[in-house]
Design a protein around this motif. Structure first.
Motif, PDB file in Angstrom:
ATOM      1  N   GLY A 186      18.690   2.144  -0.300  1.00 15.57           N
ATOM      2  CA  GLY A 186      18.771   0.621   0.122  1.00 15.57           C
ATOM      3  C   GLY A 186      18.069   0.075   1.096  1.00 15.57           C
ATOM      4  N   ARG A 187      17.127   0.811   1.456  1.00 18.08           N
ATOM      5  CA  ARG A 187      16.525   0.215   2.785  1.00 18.08           C
ATOM      6  C   ARG A 187      15.141  -0.773   2.413  1.00 18.08           C
ATOM      7  NH1 ARG A 187      16.237   4.016   6.732  1.00 18.08           N
ATOM      8  NH2 ARG A 187      15.053   2.462   7.870  1.00 18.08           N
ATOM      9  N   ILE A 188      14.859  -0.594   1.450  1.00 18.66           N
ATOM     10  CA  ILE A 188      13.812  -1.682   0.855  1.00 18.66           C
ATOM     11  C   ILE A 188      13.936  -2.355  -0.422  1.00 18.66           C
ATOM     12  CG2 ILE A 188      11.695  -0.591   2.111  1.00 18.66           C
ATOM     13  CD1 ILE A 188      11.107   0.674  -0.865  1.00 18.66           C
ATOM     14  N   ARG A 189      13.762  -3.171  -0.833  1.00 18.20           N
ATOM     15  CA  ARG A 189      13.703  -4.040  -2.134  1.00 18.20           C
ATOM     16  C   ARG A 189      13.584  -2.729  -3.034  1.00 18.20           C
ATOM     17  NH1 ARG A 189      12.093  -8.343   0.538  1.00 18.20           N
ATOM     18  NH2 ARG A 189       9.810  -7.628   0.471  1.00 18.20           N
ATOM     19  N   PRO A 190      14.310  -2.971  -4.106  1.00 20.94           N
ATOM     20  CA  PRO A 190      14.162  -1.929  -5.330  1.00 20.94           C
ATOM     21  C   PRO A 190      12.940  -2.081  -5.851  1.00 20.94           C
ATOM     22  CG  PRO A 190      16.104  -3.461  -5.793  1.00 20.94           C
ATOM     23  CD  PRO A 190      15.295  -3.571  -4.589  1.00 20.94           C
ATOM     24  N   VAL A 191      11.801  -1.141  -6.155  1.00 22.91           N
ATOM     25  CA  VAL A 191      10.718  -1.424  -6.817  1.00 22.91           C
ATOM     26  C   VAL A 191      10.309  -0.173  -7.356  1.00 22.91           C
ATOM     27  CG1 VAL A 191       9.482  -0.814  -4.481  1.00 22.91           C
ATOM     28  CG2 VAL A 191       8.138  -1.978  -6.235  1.00 22.91           C
ATOM     29  N   ASP A 192       9.722  -0.147  -8.440  1.00 26.39           N
ATOM     30  CA  ASP A 192       9.331   0.938  -9.110  1.00 26.39           C
ATOM     31  C   ASP A 192       8.119   1.666  -8.003  1.00 26.39           C
ATOM     32  OD1 ASP A 192       8.244   2.310 -11.957  1.00 26.39           O
ATOM     33  OD2 ASP A 192       6.775   2.526 -10.578  1.00 26.39           O
ATOM     34  N   GLY A 224       5.063   0.279  -5.811  1.00 30.41           N
ATOM     35  CA  GLY A 224       5.175   0.231  -4.241  1.00 30.41           C
ATOM     36  C   GLY A 224       3.858   1.089  -3.785  1.00 30.41           C
TER      37      GLY A 224
END
Lengths: 231, 231
Positions: free
Chosen positions: A148-154, A158
């Motif tokens: 949960g440290r960055i926006r959810p991204v494939d 990324g």
């Protein structure tokens, strides 16, 4: 090895040939550069050049492998042991940007990324070396997103967003321009990996990330990022 | 114009030459492609080709101008009137990614961005057309940052991060790969321009951005972005 004076280091000589060839190929294109011209630029005879290099395709392959060596030495080896995935990505982007902007072997790195002229096994070998880096980035993105440290991204999106931002810098960066490479590194790192509050980030107090906490319901991101991260 | 049957449209014919030439130049390099080969690929004589094109440099210039025309028609003209700067950037990135991934003139766009072979006035002319797009992006980044809608970022760094992400897609996108171009567009748009709560965003209710509000002190960004933006 001999006592007749300082013998030029074979490895040094070989790297100098690769860098000179890379500069020429960047200027004139791979097809537009002859082995004769490369030999002349290296102040060698064509026969002397062929003593080191079998043919032009092998030369291109050697330049690309050398570029990967530089990259692994100056970027990957410096960041791969950072436990925290976001800090790993931030440090990696920073080192990669500085390799792109101030590497004295800039043309080698450009050729590594621009030229798809290799074929067969040589191509597959370089592609496998590149893929190792993409895998490394994907894993870090997946870890950072899972925490949960960055926006959810494939992770693939990324990784290639990261690479696009970093490698496109060749096209526009001017050493004497308004922005220094440090400013570009800081700006891009903060843009893609904002310093948000990290739960249980490891590291000594002096190296822990800034804890910037967003207030609820405000319209925007923090304005306190001064870009002073020094991995 | 005549009544003797459908005359092949001169513009169509010219564009077909540019696209065929672009494909060849992408495959073999600019230096490695002769006017003779381009003529043959167009099923024309060399004299026939020279009827349309003065010389190879003029051909490259024509390909690049055609690429800028396509870009302005398929990206810029569709988004430049969007008042909200973040929505403008989101829509712009999306259209630009789809131009890169599904444009039937992909090679034209690659040449526009990859080849720096032009010189003198031709080079300056293309550079000025490209700069207009960079200026457009910079202005949108500056507006979005001034409104607190995106993280504070130097507009130049923002613009070239955007361009790097989008244009690097040439290097890795495979039409039959795991990710569709729509998924890439959604993923990159949400990565760079997250849908956060916007103060006083204009637009009809149906088109207003998702209002995702970050809770205070949590460790990470929202996980509700499903990437369904359709500009």
């Amino acid at each position: 090895m001999t006592h007749t004076g300082r013998k030029p280091d074979e490895g040094e000589r070989y790297r100098a040939i690769l860098e000179t060839a890379a500069r020429l190929i960047c200027e004139r294109g791979y097809e537009g550069t002859s082995m004769q011209e490369i030999a002349a630029a290296c102040r060698m005879t064509k026969a002397g050049l062929y003593h080191h290099i079998q043919n032009k395709e092998q030369l291109l392959f050697a330049i690309m492998n050398y570029g990967m060596d530089l990259f692994e030495e100056q970027v990957l080896s410096k960041v791969q042991d950072i436990a925290d995935p976001v800090e790993r990505l931030r440090a990696c982007m920073r080192h990669n940007i500085l390799l792109v902007t101030r590497g004295w072997s800039k043309e080698v790195i450009i050729i590594l990324h621009e030229h798809a002229t290799l074929t067969g096994e040589a191509r597959a070998f370089i592609d496998a070396r590149k893929k190792k880096y993409v895998d490394f980035l994907q894993e870090a993105f997946a870890q950072a997103a899972a925490q949960g440290r960055i926006r959810p991204v494939d992770p693939t999106i990324g990784a290639f967003s990261f690479l696009g931002m970093v490698l496109w810098i060749y096209k526009w960066f001017k050493p004497d321009g308004r922005l220094t490479d440090e400013q570009i590194a800081d700006g891009m790192v903060d843009l893609l990996f904002p310093q948000v509050a990290a739960a249980g980030a490891e590291g000594q107090p002096g190296t822990s990330p800034l804890r910037v906490v967003r207030p609820t319901g405000t319209t925007g991101p923090d304005s306190s990022g001064t870009g002073t991260e020094t991995p």
